[in-house]
Enzyme design. Sequence first.
Site, mmCIF file in Angstrom:
data_model
loop_
_atom_site.group_PDB
_atom_site.id
_atom_site.type_symbol
_atom_site.label_atom_id
_atom_site.label_comp_id
_atom_site.label_asym_id
_atom_site.label_seq_id
_atom_site.Cartn_x
_atom_site.Cartn_y
_atom_site.Cartn_z
ATOM 1 N N HIS A 97 -2.577 -20.371 42.100
ATOM 2 C CA HIS A 97 -3.894 -19.884 41.663
ATOM 3 C C HIS A 97 -3.870 -18.358 41.848
ATOM 4 O O HIS A 97 -3.182 -17.853 42.743
ATOM 5 C CB HIS A 97 -4.949 -20.519 42.581
ATOM 6 C CG HIS A 97 -6.367 -20.239 42.215
ATOM 7 N ND1 HIS A 97 -6.990 -19.047 42.486
ATOM 8 C CD2 HIS A 97 -7.298 -21.015 41.600
ATOM 9 C CE1 HIS A 97 -8.239 -19.100 42.064
ATOM 10 N NE2 HIS A 97 -8.455 -20.289 41.526
ATOM 11 N N LYS A 115 -15.182 -26.909 48.125
ATOM 12 C CA LYS A 115 -14.351 -27.900 47.432
ATOM 13 C C LYS A 115 -14.242 -29.194 48.245
ATOM 14 O O LYS A 115 -13.637 -30.162 47.810
ATOM 15 C CB LYS A 115 -12.951 -27.322 47.185
ATOM 16 C CG LYS A 115 -12.932 -26.157 46.194
ATOM 17 C CD LYS A 115 -11.531 -25.742 45.909
ATOM 18 C CE LYS A 115 -11.448 -24.365 45.270
ATOM 19 N NZ LYS A 115 -11.858 -24.340 43.866
ATOM 20 N N ASP A 168 -1.723 -22.278 50.794
ATOM 21 C CA ASP A 168 -3.022 -22.365 50.133
ATOM 22 C C ASP A 168 -3.366 -23.851 50.009
ATOM 23 O O ASP A 168 -2.805 -24.569 49.178
ATOM 24 C CB ASP A 168 -2.927 -21.687 48.757
ATOM 25 C CG ASP A 168 -4.188 -21.852 47.938
ATOM 26 O OD1 ASP A 168 -5.099 -22.572 48.389
ATOM 27 O OD2 ASP A 168 -4.260 -21.268 46.836
ATOM 28 N N CYS A 174 -7.631 -20.019 36.365
ATOM 29 C CA CYS A 174 -7.163 -18.983 37.304
ATOM 30 C C CYS A 174 -5.675 -19.151 37.600
ATOM 31 O O CYS A 174 -5.249 -18.929 38.748
ATOM 32 C CB CYS A 174 -7.970 -18.968 38.592
ATOM 33 S SG CYS A 174 -9.691 -18.576 38.334
HETATM 34 C C1 LIG Z 1 -5.258 -23.845 44.711
HETATM 35 C C2 LIG Z 1 -6.433 -22.919 44.788
HETATM 36 N N1 LIG Z 1 -6.361 -21.835 45.545
HETATM 37 C C3 LIG Z 1 -7.385 -20.992 45.682
HETATM 38 C C4 LIG Z 1 -8.557 -21.206 45.023
HETATM 39 C C5 LIG Z 1 -9.679 -20.233 45.195
HETATM 40 O O1 LIG Z 1 -10.731 -20.812 45.871
HETATM 41 P P1 LIG Z 1 -12.087 -19.990 46.100
HETATM 42 O O2 LIG Z 1 -12.603 -19.688 44.723
HETATM 43 O O3 LIG Z 1 -12.964 -20.908 46.846
HETATM 44 O O4 LIG Z 1 -11.727 -18.765 46.825
HETATM 45 C C6 LIG Z 1 -8.696 -22.317 44.194
HETATM 46 C C7 LIG Z 1 -9.938 -22.551 43.448
HETATM 47 O O5 LIG Z 1 -9.981 -23.271 42.479
HETATM 48 C C8 LIG Z 1 -7.595 -23.205 44.084
HETATM 49 O O6 LIG Z 1 -7.672 -24.294 43.306
#
Ligand SMILES: Cc1ncc(COP(=O)(O)O)c(C=O)c1O
Length: 415
Positions: free
Chosen positions: A118, A230, A204, A372
């Site tokens: 991401h 989430k 992550d 993203c």
């Molecule tokens: C794998 C992963 N990492 C990071 C994020 C970023 O999360 P946040 O928007 O809550 O910072 C997401 C959000 O969809 C994600 O799916």
Amino acid sequence: MIDFLKIKSDFPIFKKNPNLIYLDSTATSLKPQSVIDKLIEYYSSYNANIFRGVYKISEKATEEYEKTREIIADFINAKKQEVIFTRNTTESINLIAYSLGRKIIEKNDEIIVSIMEHHANFVPWQVLSSEIGAVLKIIDIDEEGYLRIKDKKSRKINLYEIITKKTKILALTYISNVLGTINQIKKIIKSARKINPKIIIIIDSAQAVPHIKVDVKDLDADFIVFSSHKMMGPTGVGILWGKEELLTEMFPFLYGGEMIEEVTIEKTTFKRTPYKFEAGTPSIAEVIGLSEAVKYLEKIGLENIKNHEKNLTQKTIKRLLEEFSGKIKIFGPKNIEDRGGIISFTFDNFHSHDIASILDNENIAVRAGHHCAMPLHQRLGILSTVRASFYVYNNEEDIEKLIIGLKKVYQILKK
Ligand SMILES: Cc1ncc(COP(=O)(O)O)c(C=O)c1O
């Protein structure tokens, strides 16, 4: 046995939107009544700032806030002082890149990420590398969406061609938010440490902690990051778990109130971890609300959640291929054991936004775009995908509604 059909009634959004088919939990999950009630409880019973007041309601708010830290620590098998509240996963990763990355990375050092990251776990490392003159190495994927880290002959994880003595940081996602791939994180960490014992490993876990059991001691990463929103908790709260000895050495990310020990005109000393990383008034109500989300997750049980999502994913893939054979391309591993409840696909040559807006007319919420993860879409040679993702409140009815919706999409767009 958990009755997943009944679970829907725990989520008040379905009372206001009885026909809603919510297939976008990867972006953010829905919230059960108990979490919403906890937010209301704070605002209506003990709305006060934390750590500052010596009066009762402030003490109560502080106690609830700190209790959540303990609940999160227990949930991931960590120590309380290793749990830091941020705003989201993105901020947690930026905090590490800023407070640790900037300190340890030198010119020509290596930072390793993967092509399936991401942007939250890609851009901070790309920016840091380019500022310092470090090398950003990117682990590729194979045709099925697995990381290319296996020895061709033995099929065992082999990172010898990727990690070197110059590698300072390995930052990887646990579960891909597009491919759904569950990476073999424990084995990867073990292998990486064997090659380079000094490597800092960041996982992550934004898509993992809400869906599968994550035990930080068992995994042996250095940092694990995820988001409250989430995992059925409120928005505005991220979690950064880090090994205490690393957190103790790190400088704060933000400076100001709440994180200081003493301030004089000449200098300032800081509190110990986790408080030195929590400057300013935090998302008090939201952190407190998160405690109920964890209780809710534990009540259902992560093993049950994982199996429920696996079942839905398997059935959806089967139905999609039955109904739209030759027209639909599904990304990610074929082996259902290796994927979470995330299905990204392309459909004929239709644009993902057109598909999603026709589905929206049928009250089906899916995600369309690059999610993203632009480098991953570039690697796949496509601009965008449609993504359907599952959580506890989804059931087999939702799958059939999606199929009917996609038939409509075909009728409309094929004209
Ligand atoms: C794998 C992963 N990492 C990071 C994020 C970023 O999360 P946040 O928007 O809550 O910072 C997401 C959000 O969809 C994600 O799916």
